[in-house]
Design a protein around this motif. Structure first.
Motif, PDB file in Angstrom:
ATOM      1  N   GLY A 178       0.336  -4.851  -3.241  1.00  0.00           N
ATOM      2  CA  GLY A 178      -0.136  -4.858  -4.614  1.00  0.00           C
ATOM      3  C   GLY A 178      -0.953  -6.095  -4.937  1.00  0.00           C
ATOM      4  O   GLY A 178      -1.994  -6.020  -5.607  1.00  0.00           O
ATOM      5  N   ARG A 184      -1.775  -0.673  -8.204  1.00  0.00           N
ATOM      6  CA  ARG A 184      -0.357  -0.477  -8.514  1.00  0.00           C
ATOM      7  C   ARG A 184       0.317   0.661  -7.743  1.00  0.00           C
ATOM      8  O   ARG A 184       1.533   0.638  -7.559  1.00  0.00           O
ATOM      9  CB  ARG A 184      -0.163  -0.191 -10.009  1.00  0.00           C
ATOM     10  CG  ARG A 184      -0.354  -1.368 -10.937  1.00  0.00           C
ATOM     11  CD  ARG A 184       0.105  -0.996 -12.335  1.00  0.00           C
ATOM     12  NE  ARG A 184       1.515  -0.627 -12.379  1.00  0.00           N
ATOM     13  CZ  ARG A 184       2.490  -1.465 -12.733  1.00  0.00           C
ATOM     14  NH1 ARG A 184       2.210  -2.713 -13.051  1.00  0.00           N
ATOM     15  NH2 ARG A 184       3.743  -1.044 -12.753  1.00  0.00           N
ATOM     16  N   THR A 207       5.493  -4.359 -10.955  1.00  0.00           N
ATOM     17  CA  THR A 207       4.110  -4.448 -10.483  1.00  0.00           C
ATOM     18  C   THR A 207       3.621  -3.235  -9.712  1.00  0.00           C
ATOM     19  O   THR A 207       2.412  -3.076  -9.523  1.00  0.00           O
ATOM     20  CB  THR A 207       3.932  -5.681  -9.575  1.00  0.00           C
ATOM     21  OG1 THR A 207       4.836  -5.577  -8.462  1.00  0.00           O
ATOM     22  CG2 THR A 207       4.221  -6.963 -10.339  1.00  0.00           C
TER      23      THR A 207
END
Length: 488
Positions: A178, A184, A207
Protein backbone atom coordinates in the motif's frame (compact mmCIF):
# COMPACT_ATOMS: atom_id res chain seq x y z
CA UNK A 1 -9.39 -15.32 29.21
CA UNK A 2 -8.44 -18.88 30.19
CA UNK A 3 -9.95 -20.24 33.42
CA UNK A 4 -7.41 -21.40 35.97
CA UNK A 5 -9.29 -24.08 37.88
CA UNK A 6 -13.02 -24.72 37.94
CA UNK A 7 -15.52 -22.02 37.08
CA UNK A 8 -17.74 -21.77 40.15
CA UNK A 9 -20.25 -19.47 38.47
CA UNK A 10 -20.79 -21.65 35.39
CA UNK A 11 -23.02 -24.11 37.24
CA UNK A 12 -24.31 -21.63 39.81
CA UNK A 13 -25.30 -18.38 38.07
CA UNK A 14 -26.74 -17.07 41.34
CA UNK A 15 -23.51 -17.69 43.21
CA UNK A 16 -22.75 -14.51 45.20
CA UNK A 17 -19.73 -12.48 44.16
CA UNK A 18 -16.78 -13.10 46.45
CA UNK A 19 -14.81 -10.33 48.15
CA UNK A 20 -11.91 -11.09 45.86
CA UNK A 21 -14.04 -10.76 42.72
CA UNK A 22 -15.57 -7.52 43.98
CA UNK A 23 -12.10 -6.13 44.63
CA UNK A 24 -11.01 -6.97 41.09
CA UNK A 25 -13.78 -4.81 39.63
CA UNK A 26 -12.87 -1.76 41.70
CA UNK A 27 -10.44 0.92 40.47
CA UNK A 28 -6.89 -0.04 41.39
CA UNK A 29 -4.08 2.43 41.88
CA UNK A 30 -0.66 0.85 41.60
CA UNK A 31 1.94 2.37 43.91
CA UNK A 32 4.57 2.53 41.13
CA UNK A 33 2.43 3.09 38.01
CA UNK A 34 1.02 6.63 38.11
CA UNK A 35 -1.17 6.08 35.03
CA UNK A 36 -3.45 3.90 37.13
CA UNK A 37 -4.57 6.90 39.21
CA UNK A 38 -8.16 7.94 38.29
CA UNK A 39 -7.13 11.50 37.45
CA UNK A 40 -4.35 10.31 35.13
CA UNK A 41 -6.65 7.83 33.42
CA UNK A 42 -9.27 10.51 32.88
CA UNK A 43 -6.69 12.87 31.42
CA UNK A 44 -5.64 10.23 28.90
CA UNK A 45 -9.26 9.51 27.98
CA UNK A 46 -9.88 13.23 27.47
CA UNK A 47 -6.79 13.53 25.28
CA UNK A 48 -8.03 10.86 22.86
CA UNK A 49 -11.69 11.82 23.08
CA UNK A 50 -12.93 8.58 24.63
CA UNK A 51 -15.63 8.41 27.27
CA UNK A 52 -14.31 5.21 28.86
CA UNK A 53 -11.70 2.50 28.47
CA UNK A 54 -14.47 0.25 27.16
CA UNK A 55 -14.46 2.18 23.88
CA UNK A 56 -11.02 0.77 23.07
CA UNK A 57 -12.54 -2.73 22.98
CA UNK A 58 -15.41 -1.89 20.62
CA UNK A 59 -13.89 -4.06 17.87
CA UNK A 60 -13.71 -7.16 20.08
CA UNK A 61 -16.79 -9.33 19.35
CA UNK A 62 -19.12 -9.86 22.31
CA UNK A 63 -18.77 -13.64 22.11
CA UNK A 64 -15.03 -13.33 22.73
CA UNK A 65 -15.45 -11.33 25.93
CA UNK A 66 -15.53 -13.09 29.27
CA UNK A 67 -18.22 -10.87 30.78
CA UNK A 68 -17.13 -11.52 34.36
CA UNK A 69 -14.06 -11.53 36.57
CA UNK A 70 -11.37 -14.11 35.87
CA UNK A 71 -11.70 -17.26 37.96
CA UNK A 72 -8.18 -17.11 39.36
CA UNK A 73 -6.85 -19.12 42.29
CA UNK A 74 -6.54 -17.58 45.70
CA UNK A 75 -3.29 -15.63 46.19
CA UNK A 76 -0.29 -17.97 46.41
CA UNK A 77 1.94 -17.15 49.34
CA UNK A 78 5.07 -19.06 48.34
CA UNK A 79 7.02 -19.83 45.18
CA UNK A 80 6.60 -23.58 45.62
CA UNK A 81 2.82 -23.10 45.65
CA UNK A 82 3.02 -21.36 42.30
CA UNK A 83 5.26 -24.10 40.91
CA UNK A 84 2.79 -26.75 42.04
CA UNK A 85 -0.17 -24.86 40.55
CA UNK A 86 1.47 -24.26 37.16
CA UNK A 87 2.79 -27.83 37.10
CA UNK A 88 -0.74 -29.09 37.53
CA UNK A 89 -1.88 -27.03 34.56
CA UNK A 90 0.97 -28.27 32.38
CA UNK A 91 0.23 -31.90 33.22
CA UNK A 92 -3.13 -31.52 31.49
CA UNK A 93 -1.27 -31.37 28.17
CA UNK A 94 -0.91 -34.64 26.27
CA UNK A 95 1.80 -35.22 23.69
CA UNK A 96 1.33 -37.36 20.58
CA UNK A 97 4.12 -39.39 18.98
CA UNK A 98 5.41 -37.58 15.87
CA UNK A 99 4.42 -40.42 13.54
CA UNK A 100 0.85 -40.41 14.86
CA UNK A 101 0.41 -36.65 14.58
CA UNK A 102 -1.41 -35.56 11.41
CA UNK A 103 -2.36 -32.14 12.71
CA UNK A 104 -0.94 -29.06 10.96
CA UNK A 105 -2.93 -25.92 10.14
CA UNK A 106 -0.03 -23.56 10.71
CA UNK A 107 2.19 -25.37 13.22
CA UNK A 108 4.09 -28.42 12.00
CA UNK A 109 5.93 -31.47 13.35
CA UNK A 110 9.11 -31.43 11.28
CA UNK A 111 12.33 -33.06 12.40
CA UNK A 112 14.66 -30.80 14.40
CA UNK A 113 18.38 -31.72 14.37
CA UNK A 114 19.89 -31.84 17.88
CA UNK A 115 22.52 -29.28 16.87
CA UNK A 116 19.81 -26.61 16.49
CA UNK A 117 18.72 -26.90 20.12
CA UNK A 118 22.35 -27.03 21.25
CA UNK A 119 23.29 -23.79 19.49
CA UNK A 120 20.27 -21.73 20.55
CA UNK A 121 20.70 -22.90 24.14
CA UNK A 122 24.03 -21.08 24.35
CA UNK A 123 23.74 -18.15 26.73
CA UNK A 124 24.99 -15.52 24.25
CA UNK A 125 22.00 -16.35 22.04
CA UNK A 126 19.37 -17.57 24.49
CA UNK A 127 19.65 -14.67 26.93
CA UNK A 128 20.52 -11.88 24.50
CA UNK A 129 18.03 -9.07 24.03
CA UNK A 130 18.64 -6.55 21.25
CA UNK A 131 22.43 -6.67 21.28
CA UNK A 132 24.86 -4.00 20.16
CA UNK A 133 28.28 -4.47 18.51
CA UNK A 134 30.27 -3.97 21.72
CA UNK A 135 28.51 -6.85 23.50
CA UNK A 136 27.00 -8.84 20.71
CA UNK A 137 29.12 -12.03 20.89
CA UNK A 138 28.40 -12.98 17.28
CA UNK A 139 24.65 -12.52 17.32
CA UNK A 140 24.61 -10.01 14.46
CA UNK A 141 26.80 -12.32 12.37
CA UNK A 142 24.53 -15.30 13.09
CA UNK A 143 21.48 -13.32 11.96
CA UNK A 144 23.32 -12.07 8.87
CA UNK A 145 24.07 -15.69 8.00
CA UNK A 146 20.40 -16.60 8.56
CA UNK A 147 19.36 -13.78 6.20
CA UNK A 148 21.89 -14.94 3.62
CA UNK A 149 20.74 -18.57 3.76
CA UNK A 150 17.09 -17.54 3.50
CA UNK A 151 17.95 -15.25 0.58
CA UNK A 152 19.54 -18.19 -1.24
CA UNK A 153 16.57 -20.46 -0.54
CA UNK A 154 14.04 -17.80 -1.62
CA UNK A 155 16.22 -16.45 -4.46
CA UNK A 156 15.68 -12.95 -3.06
CA UNK A 157 18.33 -10.35 -2.25
CA UNK A 158 17.13 -8.95 1.06
CA UNK A 159 15.53 -10.81 4.00
CA UNK A 160 14.61 -9.11 7.25
CA UNK A 161 15.42 -10.10 10.81
CA UNK A 162 12.39 -12.18 11.88
CA UNK A 163 9.14 -10.49 12.85
CA UNK A 164 6.95 -11.87 15.63
CA UNK A 165 5.33 -14.52 13.43
CA UNK A 166 4.20 -15.31 9.90
CA UNK A 167 0.87 -13.58 10.44
CA UNK A 168 2.69 -10.33 11.21
CA UNK A 169 4.89 -10.81 8.15
CA UNK A 170 1.80 -11.19 5.97
CA UNK A 171 0.12 -8.09 7.37
CA UNK A 172 3.26 -6.01 6.99
CA UNK A 173 3.77 -7.22 3.41
CA UNK A 174 0.32 -5.90 2.47
CA UNK A 175 0.97 -2.63 4.27
CA UNK A 176 4.25 -2.28 2.38
CA UNK A 177 2.45 -2.72 -0.94
CA UNK A 178 0.00 0.00 0.00
CA UNK A 179 2.78 2.43 0.86
CA UNK A 180 4.76 1.60 -2.29
CA UNK A 181 1.86 2.02 -4.72
CA UNK A 182 -0.23 4.61 -2.90
CA UNK A 183 -3.27 2.41 -3.53
CA UNK A 184 -5.71 0.67 -1.16
CA UNK A 185 -7.08 -2.51 -2.79
CA UNK A 186 -5.45 -5.91 -2.29
CA UNK A 187 -6.91 -9.03 -3.90
CA UNK A 188 -6.51 -12.26 -1.92
CA UNK A 189 -6.66 -14.95 -4.59
CA UNK A 190 -5.94 -18.05 -2.46
CA UNK A 191 -7.50 -19.85 0.49
CA UNK A 192 -5.69 -18.26 3.45
CA UNK A 193 -5.47 -19.54 7.02
CA UNK A 194 -8.54 -18.12 8.82
CA UNK A 195 -6.49 -16.99 11.81
CA UNK A 196 -3.94 -15.32 9.56
CA UNK A 197 -6.73 -13.62 7.65
CA UNK A 198 -8.21 -12.29 10.90
CA UNK A 199 -4.86 -10.89 12.04
CA UNK A 200 -4.15 -9.31 8.66
CA UNK A 201 -7.58 -7.67 8.46
CA UNK A 202 -7.15 -6.06 11.88
CA UNK A 203 -3.67 -4.78 11.08
CA UNK A 204 -4.29 -3.29 7.65
CA UNK A 205 -7.86 -2.00 8.16
CA UNK A 206 -6.90 1.71 8.28
CA UNK A 207 -4.98 1.68 5.00
CA UNK A 208 -5.90 -1.38 2.93
CA UNK A 209 -9.18 -2.77 1.56
CA UNK A 210 -8.85 -6.54 1.32
CA UNK A 211 -11.00 -8.26 -1.32
CA UNK A 212 -11.37 -12.05 -1.30
CA UNK A 213 -11.54 -13.74 -4.71
CA UNK A 214 -13.06 -17.26 -4.42
CA UNK A 215 -10.82 -20.10 -5.56
CA UNK A 216 -11.76 -22.77 -8.11
CA UNK A 217 -10.90 -26.38 -7.28
CA UNK A 218 -8.46 -25.22 -4.62
CA UNK A 219 -6.43 -22.66 -6.57
CA UNK A 220 -6.76 -19.11 -7.91
CA UNK A 221 -9.42 -18.25 -10.47
CA UNK A 222 -7.12 -16.65 -13.03
CA UNK A 223 -9.91 -15.29 -15.20
CA UNK A 224 -11.76 -13.70 -12.27
CA UNK A 225 -8.59 -12.15 -10.85
CA UNK A 226 -7.54 -10.74 -14.22
CA UNK A 227 -10.96 -9.19 -14.66
CA UNK A 228 -10.79 -7.48 -11.25
CA UNK A 229 -7.34 -5.94 -11.66
CA UNK A 230 -7.26 -2.21 -12.39
CA UNK A 231 -5.32 0.93 -11.54
CA UNK A 232 -6.71 0.96 -8.00
CA UNK A 233 -5.15 -2.41 -7.17
CA UNK A 234 -2.19 -2.16 -4.82
CA UNK A 235 -1.36 -5.87 -4.89
CA UNK A 236 -2.51 -9.42 -5.34
CA UNK A 237 -1.84 -11.80 -2.46
CA UNK A 238 -1.15 -15.45 -3.29
CA UNK A 239 -0.71 -18.24 -0.73
CA UNK A 240 1.17 -21.31 -2.01
CA UNK A 241 0.82 -23.74 -0.40
CA UNK A 242 -2.56 -22.42 0.69
CA UNK A 243 -4.33 -23.09 3.98
CA UNK A 244 -5.49 -26.41 2.51
CA UNK A 245 -2.02 -27.25 1.17
CA UNK A 246 -2.89 -26.53 -2.47
CA UNK A 247 0.02 -25.43 -4.68
CA UNK A 248 -0.72 -22.50 -6.99
CA UNK A 249 0.22 -23.32 -10.58
CA UNK A 250 -0.50 -19.91 -12.14
CA UNK A 251 1.83 -17.64 -10.13
CA UNK A 252 3.65 -16.47 -13.27
CA UNK A 253 0.40 -15.62 -15.07
CA UNK A 254 -1.04 -13.87 -12.02
CA UNK A 255 2.19 -11.90 -11.61
CA UNK A 256 2.20 -10.75 -15.21
CA UNK A 257 -1.41 -9.60 -14.99
CA UNK A 258 -0.77 -7.71 -11.74
CA UNK A 259 2.38 -6.03 -13.01
CA UNK A 260 0.52 -4.91 -16.13
CA UNK A 261 -1.61 -2.58 -13.98
CA UNK A 262 1.26 -1.49 -11.73
CA UNK A 263 0.30 -3.74 -8.81
CA UNK A 264 2.69 -5.52 -6.47
CA UNK A 265 2.75 -9.33 -6.26
CA UNK A 266 2.83 -10.70 -2.71
CA UNK A 267 3.31 -14.42 -2.13
CA UNK A 268 3.01 -16.24 1.17
CA UNK A 269 4.84 -19.55 1.30
CA UNK A 270 6.50 -22.04 3.63
CA UNK A 271 10.26 -22.28 3.06
CA UNK A 272 10.38 -26.00 3.97
CA UNK A 273 9.21 -26.84 0.43
CA UNK A 274 11.55 -24.62 -1.52
CA UNK A 275 14.22 -27.25 -1.91
CA UNK A 276 11.97 -28.85 -4.51
CA UNK A 277 9.40 -26.16 -5.45
CA UNK A 278 10.17 -23.13 -7.63
CA UNK A 279 10.78 -20.02 -5.48
CA UNK A 280 7.95 -17.48 -5.91
CA UNK A 281 10.50 -14.80 -6.83
CA UNK A 282 11.33 -16.77 -9.98
CA UNK A 283 7.66 -16.56 -10.96
CA UNK A 284 7.30 -12.80 -10.55
CA UNK A 285 6.76 -12.24 -6.83
CA UNK A 286 7.90 -8.86 -5.52
CA UNK A 287 7.42 -9.57 -1.79
CA UNK A 288 7.62 -13.08 -0.34
CA UNK A 289 6.62 -13.74 3.25
CA UNK A 290 5.96 -16.65 5.55
CA UNK A 291 6.79 -18.36 8.84
CA UNK A 292 10.03 -20.15 9.68
CA UNK A 293 8.51 -22.53 12.26
CA UNK A 294 9.14 -25.46 9.92
CA UNK A 295 12.89 -24.70 9.79
CA UNK A 296 14.18 -26.29 12.98
CA UNK A 297 11.56 -25.03 15.44
CA UNK A 298 9.52 -27.40 17.58
CA UNK A 299 5.69 -27.29 17.72
CA UNK A 300 5.88 -26.81 21.52
CA UNK A 301 2.10 -26.83 22.14
CA UNK A 302 1.48 -24.05 19.63
CA UNK A 303 4.87 -23.51 18.13
CA UNK A 304 7.85 -21.24 18.14
CA UNK A 305 6.90 -18.87 15.34
CA UNK A 306 8.74 -16.11 13.51
CA UNK A 307 8.00 -14.33 10.24
CA UNK A 308 10.19 -13.46 7.28
CA UNK A 309 9.78 -10.89 4.52
CA UNK A 310 11.98 -11.05 1.42
CA UNK A 311 12.39 -8.55 -1.43
CA UNK A 312 14.73 -7.87 -4.33
CA UNK A 313 17.50 -5.30 -4.00
CA UNK A 314 15.16 -2.45 -4.89
CA UNK A 315 15.26 0.68 -2.72
CA UNK A 316 11.49 1.18 -3.05
CA UNK A 317 10.93 -2.14 -1.31
CA UNK A 318 13.92 -2.32 1.01
CA UNK A 319 13.14 1.04 2.61
CA UNK A 320 9.61 -0.17 3.46
CA UNK A 321 10.78 -3.17 5.47
CA UNK A 322 9.80 -2.76 9.13
CA UNK A 323 12.48 -4.56 11.11
CA UNK A 324 16.22 -4.51 11.36
CA UNK A 325 18.59 -5.69 8.64
CA UNK A 326 22.08 -6.87 9.45
CA UNK A 327 24.98 -6.71 7.06
CA UNK A 328 28.56 -5.55 6.72
CA UNK A 329 28.90 -2.05 8.14
CA UNK A 330 31.83 0.31 8.62
CA UNK A 331 33.18 1.03 12.09
CA UNK A 332 34.89 4.03 13.69
CA UNK A 333 38.20 2.63 12.44
CA UNK A 334 38.75 3.47 8.78
CA UNK A 335 38.89 0.37 6.60
CA UNK A 336 37.45 -1.85 9.34
CA UNK A 337 34.09 -3.55 8.94
CA UNK A 338 31.81 -5.54 11.19
CA UNK A 339 28.27 -6.86 11.28
CA UNK A 340 25.70 -4.19 12.08
CA UNK A 341 22.49 -2.43 11.02
CA UNK A 342 21.84 -1.63 7.37
CA UNK A 343 19.38 1.08 6.28
CA UNK A 344 18.85 1.83 9.96
CA UNK A 345 17.36 5.26 9.22
CA UNK A 346 14.08 3.70 7.99
CA UNK A 347 13.28 2.07 11.36
CA UNK A 348 11.35 3.36 14.34
CA UNK A 349 14.56 2.97 16.35
CA UNK A 350 15.97 5.85 14.36
CA UNK A 351 12.83 7.84 13.56
CA UNK A 352 10.47 6.83 16.38
CA UNK A 353 6.92 7.72 15.33
CA UNK A 354 8.14 8.73 11.84
CA UNK A 355 9.27 5.18 11.10
CA UNK A 356 7.53 3.07 8.46
CA UNK A 357 6.21 0.71 11.10
CA UNK A 358 6.92 0.21 14.75
CA UNK A 359 9.87 -2.08 15.39
CA UNK A 360 10.04 -3.90 18.70
CA UNK A 361 11.67 -7.04 20.01
CA UNK A 362 12.00 -9.43 17.07
CA UNK A 363 11.99 -13.22 17.23
CA UNK A 364 15.73 -13.21 16.63
CA UNK A 365 16.48 -16.46 18.49
CA UNK A 366 14.25 -18.35 16.08
CA UNK A 367 16.09 -16.76 13.15
CA UNK A 368 19.34 -18.19 14.51
CA UNK A 369 17.64 -21.60 14.88
CA UNK A 370 16.47 -21.48 11.26
CA UNK A 371 19.95 -20.45 10.15
CA UNK A 372 21.49 -23.44 11.91
CA UNK A 373 18.84 -25.74 10.38
CA UNK A 374 19.46 -24.45 6.84
CA UNK A 375 23.24 -24.71 7.19
CA UNK A 376 22.91 -28.32 8.36
CA UNK A 377 20.44 -29.32 5.65
CA UNK A 378 22.10 -27.63 2.69
CA UNK A 379 20.59 -27.72 -0.81
CA UNK A 380 20.56 -31.52 -0.97
CA UNK A 381 18.89 -31.92 2.42
CA UNK A 382 16.21 -29.35 1.60
CA UNK A 383 15.52 -31.12 -1.70
CA UNK A 384 15.22 -34.48 0.05
CA UNK A 385 12.80 -33.24 2.73
CA UNK A 386 10.70 -31.50 0.08
CA UNK A 387 10.52 -34.60 -2.11
CA UNK A 388 9.67 -36.76 0.89
CA UNK A 389 6.82 -34.51 2.00
CA UNK A 390 5.42 -34.27 -1.53
CA UNK A 391 5.49 -38.04 -1.99
CA UNK A 392 3.92 -38.84 1.38
CA UNK A 393 1.25 -36.17 0.92
CA UNK A 394 0.27 -37.75 -2.39
CA UNK A 395 0.23 -41.24 -0.87
CA UNK A 396 -1.81 -40.22 2.18
CA UNK A 397 -4.37 -38.33 0.11
CA UNK A 398 -4.80 -41.34 -2.19
CA UNK A 399 -5.31 -43.98 0.52
CA UNK A 400 -7.57 -41.80 2.69
CA UNK A 401 -9.72 -40.87 -0.29
CA UNK A 402 -10.26 -44.60 -0.90
CA UNK A 403 -12.06 -45.01 2.44
CA UNK A 404 -15.83 -45.56 2.29
CA UNK A 405 -17.72 -42.31 1.78
CA UNK A 406 -14.52 -40.22 1.67
CA UNK A 407 -13.36 -37.98 -1.21
CA UNK A 408 -10.74 -35.32 -1.77
CA UNK A 409 -12.09 -31.78 -1.46
CA UNK A 410 -10.34 -30.55 -4.62
CA UNK A 411 -8.17 -31.70 -7.50
CA UNK A 412 -5.14 -29.48 -6.84
CA UNK A 413 -1.61 -30.72 -6.23
CA UNK A 414 -0.92 -30.54 -2.52
CA UNK A 415 2.15 -30.12 -0.33
CA UNK A 416 1.99 -31.41 3.25
CA UNK A 417 -1.75 -30.77 3.74
CA UNK A 418 -4.99 -31.68 2.02
CA UNK A 419 -8.69 -31.77 2.85
CA UNK A 420 -10.87 -34.87 2.78
CA UNK A 421 -14.61 -34.46 2.22
CA UNK A 422 -16.81 -36.55 4.53
CA UNK A 423 -20.21 -35.47 3.18
CA UNK A 424 -21.05 -39.05 2.19
CA UNK A 425 -19.20 -40.73 5.07
CA UNK A 426 -20.79 -42.39 8.10
CA UNK A 427 -18.99 -40.06 10.51
CA UNK A 428 -18.60 -36.29 10.68
CA UNK A 429 -15.15 -34.75 10.79
CA UNK A 430 -15.25 -34.18 14.59
CA UNK A 431 -16.44 -37.77 15.10
CA UNK A 432 -13.62 -39.09 12.93
CA UNK A 433 -11.10 -37.03 14.93
CA UNK A 434 -12.52 -38.53 18.15
CA UNK A 435 -12.19 -42.04 16.72
CA UNK A 436 -8.57 -41.41 15.81
CA UNK A 437 -7.74 -40.00 19.21
CA UNK A 438 -9.22 -43.08 20.90
CA UNK A 439 -6.49 -45.09 19.15
CA UNK A 440 -3.67 -42.66 19.91
CA UNK A 441 -3.75 -40.70 16.64
CA UNK A 442 -4.36 -37.00 15.98
CA UNK A 443 -5.98 -37.34 12.52
CA UNK A 444 -6.16 -33.65 11.62
CA UNK A 445 -8.21 -30.51 12.04
CA UNK A 446 -11.99 -30.59 11.61
CA UNK A 447 -12.66 -27.46 9.55
CA UNK A 448 -16.39 -28.12 9.85
CA UNK A 449 -18.67 -31.16 10.06
CA UNK A 450 -17.76 -32.44 6.62
CA UNK A 451 -14.14 -31.38 6.02
CA UNK A 452 -10.99 -32.68 7.70
CA UNK A 453 -7.60 -30.99 7.12
CA UNK A 454 -4.88 -33.67 7.23
CA UNK A 455 -1.15 -32.90 7.51
CA UNK A 456 1.75 -35.18 6.55
CA UNK A 457 5.44 -34.37 7.15
CA UNK A 458 8.66 -36.35 6.80
CA UNK A 459 7.96 -37.59 10.35
CA UNK A 460 4.95 -39.60 9.11
CA UNK A 461 6.19 -42.80 7.46
CA UNK A 462 4.19 -44.91 5.05
CA UNK A 463 3.53 -47.31 7.93
CA UNK A 464 2.18 -44.45 10.05
CA UNK A 465 -0.13 -43.41 7.21
CA UNK A 466 -1.31 -47.00 6.73
CA UNK A 467 -1.96 -47.36 10.47
CA UNK A 468 -4.06 -44.16 10.52
CA UNK A 469 -5.97 -45.31 7.45
CA UNK A 470 -6.77 -48.64 9.09
CA UNK A 471 -8.03 -46.98 12.28
CA UNK A 472 -10.26 -44.56 10.37
CA UNK A 473 -11.49 -47.33 8.07
CA UNK A 474 -12.58 -49.44 11.05
CA UNK A 475 -14.39 -46.45 12.57
CA UNK A 476 -16.20 -45.62 9.32
CA UNK A 477 -17.24 -49.22 8.64
CA UNK A 478 -18.49 -49.67 12.21
CA UNK A 479 -20.48 -46.43 12.03
CA UNK A 480 -22.05 -47.41 8.70
CA UNK A 481 -23.05 -50.81 10.10
CA UNK A 482 -24.62 -49.15 13.12
CA UNK A 483 -26.58 -46.79 10.87
CA UNK A 484 -27.93 -49.72 8.85
CA UNK A 485 -28.94 -51.46 12.07
CA UNK A 486 -30.83 -48.43 13.27
CA UNK A 487 -32.59 -48.02 9.93
CA UNK A 488 -33.59 -51.68 9.65
Amino acid sequence: MNNFGLDRDADHPDHPTTDREATMTQPFVHPYVPNTAPASRQAMLDAVGAASVEEFYADVPADLRLGRALDLPEPLVAEQDLVRHVGGLLRRNRSVEPGRLFLGAGTYQHAVPAVVDEVISRSEFLTAYAGEPYEDHGRFQALFQYQSLMGELLNQDVVNVPTYDGFQAAATSLAMAGRITGRRTVLLVSDAHPDKLSKVRDYIAPTIDLVLVPTVDGTADLAAVTGMLDESTAAIWIETPSYTGALETAVAELSAAAHAVGAVVIVGTDPIGLGVLTPPADLGADIVHGDIQSLGLHPWFGGAHAGFIAVHDDTRFVMELPSRLFGLASTDVEGEYGFGDVAYDRTSFALREEGKEWVGTAAALWGIAAGVYLSLMGPQGMAEVGETVLARTAYASRVLAALPGVALADGATHFREFVIDLTDAALTAPELVAAGRASGFEPGLAIDDHRLLVCVTEQNTQTDIDDLTAVLADALVAARAQQKEQNA
